[in-house]
Design a protein around this motif. Structure first.
Motif, PDB file in Angstrom:
ATOM      1  N   GLN A 187       0.833  -1.197   0.000  1.00  0.00           N
ATOM      2  CA  GLN A 187       0.000   0.000   0.000  1.00  0.00           C
ATOM      3  C   GLN A 187       0.872   1.253   0.000  1.00  0.00           C
ATOM      4  OE1 GLN A 187      -3.640   0.266   0.155  1.00  0.00           O
ATOM      5  NE2 GLN A 187      -3.281  -1.748  -0.724  1.00  0.00           N
ATOM      6  N   GLU A 189       3.995   1.359  -0.903  1.00  0.00           N
ATOM      7  CA  GLU A 189       4.774   1.371  -2.144  1.00  0.00           C
ATOM      8  C   GLU A 189       3.952   1.905  -3.307  1.00  0.00           C
ATOM      9  OE1 GLU A 189       6.382  -2.519  -2.693  1.00  0.00           O
ATOM     10  OE2 GLU A 189       8.007  -2.134  -1.265  1.00  0.00           O
ATOM     11  N   ALA A 190       2.695   1.460  -3.411  1.00  0.00           N
ATOM     12  CA  ALA A 190       1.851   1.927  -4.503  1.00  0.00           C
ATOM     13  C   ALA A 190       1.649   3.435  -4.390  1.00  0.00           C
ATOM     14  CB  ALA A 190       0.506   1.201  -4.479  1.00  0.00           C
ATOM     15  N   ALA A 191       1.429   3.919  -3.173  1.00  0.00           N
ATOM     16  CA  ALA A 191       1.211   5.354  -2.980  1.00  0.00           C
ATOM     17  C   ALA A 191       2.465   6.144  -3.345  1.00  0.00           C
ATOM     18  CB  ALA A 191       0.801   5.636  -1.541  1.00  0.00           C
ATOM     19  N   ARG A 192       3.624   5.652  -2.882  1.00  0.00           N
ATOM     20  CA  ARG A 192       4.874   6.363  -3.196  1.00  0.00           C
ATOM     21  C   ARG A 192       5.165   6.307  -4.691  1.00  0.00           C
ATOM     22  NH1 ARG A 192       8.119   7.600   1.018  1.00  0.00           N
ATOM     23  NH2 ARG A 192       8.733   9.260  -0.384  1.00  0.00           N
ATOM     24  N   ALA A 193       4.867   5.161  -5.307  1.00  0.00           N
ATOM     25  CA  ALA A 193       5.126   5.026  -6.742  1.00  0.00           C
ATOM     26  C   ALA A 193       4.276   6.010  -7.545  1.00  0.00           C
ATOM     27  CB  ALA A 193       4.859   3.597  -7.201  1.00  0.00           C
ATOM     28  N   LEU A 194       3.134   6.409  -6.984  1.00  0.00           N
ATOM     29  CA  LEU A 194       2.289   7.388  -7.668  1.00  0.00           C
ATOM     30  C   LEU A 194       2.775   8.812  -7.439  1.00  0.00           C
ATOM     31  CD1 LEU A 194      -1.150   5.752  -6.872  1.00  0.00           C
ATOM     32  CD2 LEU A 194      -0.308   6.242  -9.176  1.00  0.00           C
ATOM     33  N   GLY A 195       3.854   8.964  -6.664  1.00  0.00           N
ATOM     34  CA  GLY A 195       4.437  10.279  -6.460  1.00  0.00           C
ATOM     35  C   GLY A 195       4.036  10.947  -5.159  1.00  0.00           C
ATOM     36  N   MET A 196       3.250  10.237  -4.321  1.00  0.00           N
ATOM     37  CA  MET A 196       2.876  10.841  -3.039  1.00  0.00           C
ATOM     38  C   MET A 196       4.088  10.862  -2.113  1.00  0.00           C
ATOM     39  SD  MET A 196      -0.787   9.156  -2.088  1.00  0.00           S
ATOM     40  CE  MET A 196      -1.761   8.426  -3.401  1.00  0.00           C
ATOM     41  N   SER A 197       4.128  11.873  -1.251  1.00  0.00           N
ATOM     42  CA  SER A 197       5.169  11.910  -0.226  1.00  0.00           C
ATOM     43  C   SER A 197       4.802  10.909   0.867  1.00  0.00           C
ATOM     44  CB  SER A 197       5.269  13.311   0.370  1.00  0.00           C
ATOM     45  OG  SER A 197       4.098  13.590   1.110  1.00  0.00           O
ATOM     46  N   GLN A 200       1.832  12.219   2.783  1.00  0.00           N
ATOM     47  CA  GLN A 200       0.584  12.091   2.025  1.00  0.00           C
ATOM     48  C   GLN A 200       0.111  10.641   1.983  1.00  0.00           C
ATOM     49  OE1 GLN A 200       2.013  13.823  -1.640  1.00  0.00           O
ATOM     50  NE2 GLN A 200       0.977  15.777  -1.245  1.00  0.00           N
ATOM     51  N   TYR A 204      -3.518   9.678   3.448  1.00  0.00           N
ATOM     52  CA  TYR A 204      -4.617   9.323   2.563  1.00  0.00           C
ATOM     53  C   TYR A 204      -4.765   7.825   2.300  1.00  0.00           C
ATOM     54  CZ  TYR A 204      -4.788  14.302   1.576  1.00  0.00           C
ATOM     55  OH  TYR A 204      -4.887  15.659   1.704  1.00  0.00           O
ATOM     56  N   VAL A 205      -3.695   7.069   2.538  1.00  0.00           N
ATOM     57  CA  VAL A 205      -3.759   5.643   2.194  1.00  0.00           C
ATOM     58  C   VAL A 205      -3.644   4.749   3.421  1.00  0.00           C
ATOM     59  CG1 VAL A 205      -2.656   3.781   0.889  1.00  0.00           C
ATOM     60  CG2 VAL A 205      -2.872   6.062  -0.119  1.00  0.00           C
TER      61      VAL A 205
ATOM     62  N   ASN B  67      12.211   3.603 -10.104  1.00  0.00           N
ATOM     63  CA  ASN B  67      11.440   4.678  -9.461  1.00  0.00           C
ATOM     64  C   ASN B  67      11.812   4.831  -7.982  1.00  0.00           C
ATOM     65  OD1 ASN B  67      10.174   2.457  -8.426  1.00  0.00           O
ATOM     66  ND2 ASN B  67       8.102   3.087  -8.960  1.00  0.00           N
ATOM     67  N   LEU B  69      11.952   2.917  -5.445  1.00  0.00           N
ATOM     68  CA  LEU B  69      11.344   2.205  -4.325  1.00  0.00           C
ATOM     69  C   LEU B  69      12.456   1.484  -3.564  1.00  0.00           C
ATOM     70  CD1 LEU B  69       7.962   0.686  -5.575  1.00  0.00           C
ATOM     71  CD2 LEU B  69       8.352   2.636  -4.077  1.00  0.00           C
ATOM     72  N   ASN B  92      10.605  12.434  -6.361  1.00  0.00           N
ATOM     73  CA  ASN B  92       9.184  12.649  -6.603  1.00  0.00           C
ATOM     74  C   ASN B  92       8.913  13.085  -8.036  1.00  0.00           C
ATOM     75  OD1 ASN B  92       8.230  11.793  -4.143  1.00  0.00           O
ATOM     76  ND2 ASN B  92       8.458  13.807  -3.205  1.00  0.00           N
ATOM     77  N   ARG B  95       9.079   9.918  -9.996  1.00  0.00           N
ATOM     78  CA  ARG B  95       7.947   9.019  -9.726  1.00  0.00           C
ATOM     79  C   ARG B  95       6.681   9.486 -10.409  1.00  0.00           C
ATOM     80  NH1 ARG B  95       9.121   8.047  -3.496  1.00  0.00           N
ATOM     81  NH2 ARG B  95      10.536   6.281  -3.681  1.00  0.00           N
ATOM     82  N   ALA B  96       6.519  10.811 -10.498  1.00  0.00           N
ATOM     83  CA  ALA B  96       5.311  11.319 -11.149  1.00  0.00           C
ATOM     84  C   ALA B  96       5.299  10.959 -12.631  1.00  0.00           C
ATOM     85  CB  ALA B  96       5.216  12.836 -10.963  1.00  0.00           C
ATOM     86  N   PHE B 102       1.917  -3.541  -9.972  1.00  0.00           N
ATOM     87  CA  PHE B 102       2.496  -4.579  -9.123  1.00  0.00           C
ATOM     88  C   PHE B 102       1.804  -5.927  -9.328  1.00  0.00           C
ATOM     89  CE2 PHE B 102       2.864  -0.471  -7.107  1.00  0.00           C
ATOM     90  CZ  PHE B 102       4.143  -0.444  -6.596  1.00  0.00           C
ATOM     91  N   PHE B 108      -6.015   0.538  -3.348  1.00  0.00           N
ATOM     92  CA  PHE B 108      -6.369   0.996  -2.011  1.00  0.00           C
ATOM     93  C   PHE B 108      -7.769   0.471  -1.680  1.00  0.00           C
ATOM     94  CE2 PHE B 108      -3.810   4.734  -3.764  1.00  0.00           C
ATOM     95  CZ  PHE B 108      -2.605   4.154  -3.398  1.00  0.00           C
ATOM     96  N   HIS B 110      -9.878   0.864   0.642  1.00  0.00           N
ATOM     97  CA  HIS B 110     -10.901   1.723   1.248  1.00  0.00           C
ATOM     98  C   HIS B 110     -11.486   2.711   0.252  1.00  0.00           C
ATOM     99  CE1 HIS B 110      -7.193   3.947   1.288  1.00  0.00           C
ATOM    100  NE2 HIS B 110      -7.770   5.041   1.743  1.00  0.00           N
ATOM    101  N   VAL B 124      -1.069  14.845  -6.061  1.00  0.00           N
ATOM    102  CA  VAL B 124       0.260  14.977  -6.669  1.00  0.00           C
ATOM    103  C   VAL B 124       0.202  15.889  -7.893  1.00  0.00           C
ATOM    104  CG1 VAL B 124       2.196  13.766  -7.722  1.00  0.00           C
ATOM    105  CG2 VAL B 124       0.963  12.709  -5.828  1.00  0.00           C
TER     106      VAL B 124
END
Ligand SMILES: Nc1ncnc2c1ncn2[C@@H]1O[C@H](COP(=O)(O)OP(=O)(O)OP(=O)(O)O)[C@@H](O)[C@H]1O
Ligand SMILES: [Mg+2]
Lengths: 288, 260
Positions: A187, A189-197, A200, A204-205, B67, B69, B92, B95-96, B102, B108, B110, B124
């Motif tokens: 979770q 990793e996916a958030a960070r891979a999307l560019g979130m800090s 963040q 949010y996640v 990226n 990770l 960042n 990554r953007a 994966f 997510f 939720h 972002v």
């Protein structure tokens, strides 16, 4: 309750009971007895002049009990959230400070912690604030205000609220930490891979999922806090326990006084548990 | 390892090397043990590279270094001309521009499909709710499940979840897409629907680095196949050469295992 039901479904138990009576064996008898006792107490309070006087004397402290419970719990959850986050931090300094707090607080009885905070930590803090005021110079408005703060300005109620919050903050932080760590690594990793800090991603996640997972544990501690708020009586704060102590000591009506006290706590905890459970089901209802 | 023609300019001030992804002498150690031991390759703009190799050979680690990770132990990586350093801002920024998909989807749970796809767009890319939702619907259309917009991940099949995950990455308008075994966790009947989406992306000119053992996909979509073993590149070939006459004995062994 679930446990009782499972026990009574145990076939070896049922076999000894006539088939027609099986239904009755399944009843939650403990609850029926508890409700009956409760009704007797209510009946007494309403009809018996003396009992209603006792009830009135004790119930005057309900406001304090609720106020202490709510404010201390609110503060404890805030402390717990941030300390929990600190406990999963990769920053060694933050991690160690948080761990020190949690381990120390968890190793000291709440009662001792309350007294320590009320009689040691708060006076020390006041001395510190006074010193700071002196440094700023009493000519300045802020300096004068700080220098004037006295230990007596800080009510016992405020001290016990701080004490309970500090104690429970450690417990809540462990709940938050466990909740955060229970979220799969992917979770974050996916958030960070999307560019979130990191922040963040947490906000949010991770936290929305973690909080939902730990809601039952947080709810339990809310009820526990209500019960532990009775400890404040040791410091003379006039909650329902303290008022009962005073009333019973002056009238020697120990049986009546403490029965009513226990009844009030039980009613509050039962109602609170129900409320917490309703909230939990509401919040988790739309999940999946 | 494979040397790049432009690898003779190690000075950091020099103009960035040509290529969407440029990796030079990448080393990544875990607790002193190298998972990637000196890997260099370039993926040109619009090209598709498929990385294959036995379990533990470092395929995921290479992808995850792109990226950041994983933090490389040493070596240099450029993504669209931006050199990856330990600087958070660069990371960042990179990554953007890089979408990642994966094996375990990592949706997510939720949030609904739309919620999943709009979240990073809003925080972002700073897009408004309206625009983010519009893009999300476009991307769901693109991956073929526009009707699942309001479903939670738990209500979707594996194939549908993976397609939402692809849509989530695409909504950020990445220049590069990384796929780490995107179909390995899927039941056989769902693999095709995900591969079809990936194939379409490749045809549309997306730069892609794909770790996958789907040889059909490699044959049809790859411009180059990289075979890795024990943290190093054993062989780099066009699909035709790779399958018809692999040079290395280890490649032949591996191919005979996965192709039966
Ligand atoms: N976070 C980690 N900590 C320690 N060791 C790791 C970590 N991630 C990977 N490794 C090790 O690095 C090596 C390469 O792992 P990697 O996941 O890159 O292989 P892979 O080629 O993707 O394998 P697979 O096909 O099984 O996914 C393995 O030996 C693995 O155990
Ligand atoms: Mg892998």
């Amino acid at each position: 309750m679930a446990e009782e039901r499972r026990l009574s479904l145990d076939p070896s138990r049922q076999s000894r009971i006539a088939p027609g009576l099986e239904r009755m064996a399944d009843w939650p008898w403990w609850l029926i007895v508890a409700i009956l006792i409760g009704l007797v107490v209510v009946f007494q309070v309403v009809t018996n002049q003396r009992m209603s006087v006792i009830f009135g004397a004790i119930a005057a402290g309900i406001g304090v009990t609720i106020r202490v419970t709510l404010s201390a719990y609110f503060l404890a959850v805030i402390i717990g959230l941030f300390v929990g986050l600190a406990r999963v931090s990769s920053n060694r300094v933050i991690l160690n400070i948080a761990s020190f707090y949690v381990e120390v607080v968890r190793g000291v009885p709440i009662l001792v912690l309350l007294m320590y905070i009320a009689f040691v930590a708060v006076p020390l803090l006041v001395t510190g604030i006074n010193g700071l005021g002196g440094r700023l110079g009493i000519e300045t408005a802020l300096g004068a205000a700080l220098a004037k703060v006295s230990t007596r300005n800080i009510s016992n109620e405020l001290r016990v609220i701080i004490g309970l919050a500090v104690a429970y903050g450690a417990f809540e932080s462990e709940i938050f930490r466990a909740g955060i760590q229970s979220i799969e690594r992917g979770q974050m990793e996916a958030a960070r891979a999307l560019g979130m800090s990191y922040v963040q991603a947490m906000r949010y996640v991770i936290l929305p999922q973690a909080v939902r997972r730990v809601l039952p544990a947080l709810g339990n501690d809310f009820v526990a806090m209500l019960k532990d708020s009775s400890l404040v009586s040791v410091l003379g704060v006039e909650d329902i326990t303290q008022l009962t102590k005073l009333y019973a000591a002056s009238t020697f009506l120990f049986f009546q006084s403490y029965s009513i006290l226990a009844f009030i706590y039980l009613t509050m905890t039962v109602l609170l548990s129900r409320g917490v459970r309703t909230l939990e089901t509401r919040l988790s209802a739309h999940r999946r | 390892m494979t040397m790049q023609p432009d690898s003779s300019s190690p000075s950091p001030e020099a103009a960035p090397p040509v290529g969407m992804i440029v990796i030079r002498d990448l080393v990544k150690k875990f607790h002193g043990i190298p998972a990637v031991a000196g890997v260099s390759f370039t993926v040109g703009a619009g090209k598709v590279v498929v990385i294959i190799g036995p379990s533990g050979s470092g395929k995921s680690t290479v992808l995850r270094c792109i990226n950041h990770l994983e933090t490389p132990t040493s070596g240099e990586i450029w993504v669209d001309g931006i050199k990856l350093t330990h600087n958070n801002k660069d990371i960042n920024a990179v990554r953007a521009e890089v979408g990642m998909v994966f094996q375990q989807f990592n949706l997510f749970p939720h949030l609904t499909a739309i919620g999943n796809i709009t979240l990073a767009q809003k925080i972002v890319r700073k897009r408004g709710e309206q625009e983010a939702r519009r893009v999300a619907h476009e991307q769901l259309e693109r991956v073929g499940i526009p009707e699942k917009a309001d479903a939670y991940p738990g209500q979707l099949s594996g194939g549908q979840q993976q397609r939402v995950a692809i849509a989530r990455a695409l909504a950020m308008n990445p220049k590069i897409m990384l796929f780490d075994e995107p179909t390995s966790a899927l039941d056989p009947e769902m693999i095709k629907e995900v591969l079809d989406v990936m194939l379409k992306l490749a045809k549309e000119g997306m730069t892609m680095a794909v770790v996958s053992h789907e040889m059909g996909f490699a044959r049809n979509a790859a411009d180059e196949i990289i075979f890795m073993d024990r943290g190093a590149i054993v062989e780099r070939e066009s699909p035709a050469n790779f399958f018809q006459n692999p040079h290395e004995e280890r490649t032949r062994q591996f191919l005979s295992q996965i192709l039966h």
